[in-house]
Design a protein around this motif. Sequence first.
Motif, short mmCIF file in Angstrom:
data_model
loop_
_atom_site.label_atom_id
_atom_site.label_comp_id
_atom_site.label_asym_id
_atom_site.label_seq_id
_atom_site.Cartn_x
_atom_site.Cartn_y
_atom_site.Cartn_z
N ALA A 71 0.84 -1.21 0.00
CA ALA A 71 0.00 0.00 0.00
C ALA A 71 0.86 1.26 0.00
O ALA A 71 0.52 2.25 -0.66
CB ALA A 71 -0.93 -0.01 1.20
N ALA A 72 1.98 1.22 0.73
CA ALA A 72 2.87 2.39 0.76
C ALA A 72 3.50 2.64 -0.61
O ALA A 72 3.56 3.78 -1.07
CB ALA A 72 3.96 2.17 1.80
N VAL A 73 3.92 1.59 -1.28
CA VAL A 73 4.51 1.74 -2.61
C VAL A 73 3.47 2.25 -3.60
O VAL A 73 3.74 3.15 -4.40
CB VAL A 73 5.13 0.41 -3.10
N LEU A 74 2.27 1.70 -3.53
CA LEU A 74 1.22 2.13 -4.46
C LEU A 74 0.81 3.58 -4.23
O LEU A 74 0.48 4.29 -5.18
CB LEU A 74 0.00 1.21 -4.34
N SER A 75 0.81 4.02 -2.97
CA SER A 75 0.41 5.40 -2.71
C SER A 75 1.56 6.39 -2.97
O SER A 75 1.32 7.55 -3.28
CB SER A 75 -0.10 5.56 -1.28
N ARG A 76 2.78 5.92 -2.85
CA ARG A 76 3.93 6.81 -3.03
C ARG A 76 4.25 7.08 -4.49
O ARG A 76 4.57 8.18 -4.89
CB ARG A 76 5.15 6.19 -2.33
N ASN A 78 3.35 6.91 -8.65
CA ASN A 78 2.24 6.94 -9.60
C ASN A 78 2.49 5.89 -10.68
O ASN A 78 3.06 6.18 -11.72
CB ASN A 78 2.11 8.34 -10.20
N ILE A 79 2.07 4.68 -10.41
CA ILE A 79 2.30 3.58 -11.35
C ILE A 79 0.99 2.95 -11.80
O ILE A 79 0.95 1.80 -12.19
CB ILE A 79 3.21 2.51 -10.74
N SER A 80 -0.08 3.70 -11.74
CA SER A 80 -1.38 3.13 -12.08
C SER A 80 -1.39 2.67 -13.53
O SER A 80 -0.82 3.28 -14.42
CB SER A 80 -2.49 4.15 -11.84
N ASN A 81 -2.04 1.54 -13.72
CA ASN A 81 -2.25 0.93 -15.03
C ASN A 81 -0.96 0.48 -15.71
O ASN A 81 -0.89 0.39 -16.93
CB ASN A 81 -3.03 1.86 -15.96
N SER A 82 0.08 0.20 -14.93
CA SER A 82 1.30 -0.40 -15.48
C SER A 82 1.36 -1.84 -15.00
O SER A 82 0.61 -2.25 -14.13
CB SER A 82 2.53 0.37 -15.02
N MET A 83 2.26 -2.62 -15.56
CA MET A 83 2.39 -4.01 -15.13
C MET A 83 2.85 -4.09 -13.68
O MET A 83 2.46 -5.00 -12.96
CB MET A 83 3.40 -4.71 -16.03
N THR A 84 3.65 -3.13 -13.24
CA THR A 84 4.09 -3.09 -11.84
C THR A 84 2.90 -2.90 -10.92
O THR A 84 2.79 -3.54 -9.87
CB THR A 84 5.10 -1.95 -11.64
N PHE A 85 1.97 -2.03 -11.31
CA PHE A 85 0.75 -1.81 -10.53
C PHE A 85 -0.04 -3.11 -10.39
O PHE A 85 -0.44 -3.48 -9.30
CB PHE A 85 -0.10 -0.73 -11.20
N HIS A 86 -0.24 -3.81 -11.50
CA HIS A 86 -1.02 -5.05 -11.46
C HIS A 86 -0.31 -6.12 -10.64
O HIS A 86 -0.95 -6.87 -9.90
CB HIS A 86 -1.29 -5.55 -12.87
N ALA A 87 1.02 -6.17 -10.73
CA ALA A 87 1.78 -7.15 -9.95
C ALA A 87 1.68 -6.84 -8.45
O ALA A 87 1.52 -7.76 -7.64
CB ALA A 87 3.23 -7.16 -10.40
#
Length: 138
Positions: A71-76, A78-87
């Motif tokens: 959650a910290a990485v996702l909020s810090r 901006n990687i929305s809609n990338s493969m990293t986000f989905h992983a």
Amino acid sequence: VAMKDASRTEAGDIFSLYRTIWMTAIHAPFGAILRWKLSFLNKRKYILCRWIPRGTLTANIIGSIISVIDAAVLSRYNISNSMTFHALVGLKVGFAGCLTTVSTMVDEVDMLNDKYPRGGKAYLYPIASLTSACFLGL
């Protein structure tokens, strides 16, 4: 022209959802297997606090730490809609979700309540589990 752009956006959202579902499905078995392996710790007898199901406690704490870091990485970033986000979402929902199951903890609290009806051990275990997970999440 506006109709084609709208349909592209909707299809993109559908594919994004599918990617997240697939990543979750890929990560989930590893969380379930780790939980199963950690359940063997519940059968060992320890000197202190023999009544605590250590395998479940360990699984819940590890899963909580993974969820907080994710959650910290996702909020810090901006990687929305990338493969990293989905992983990362797959790791949080799939792996950590299968690792931390509420039903096992509830079953063990019920078992502790039957085994130790006095003394509050059945209530001390979930309080310790939740408190330690929250503390480690800070």
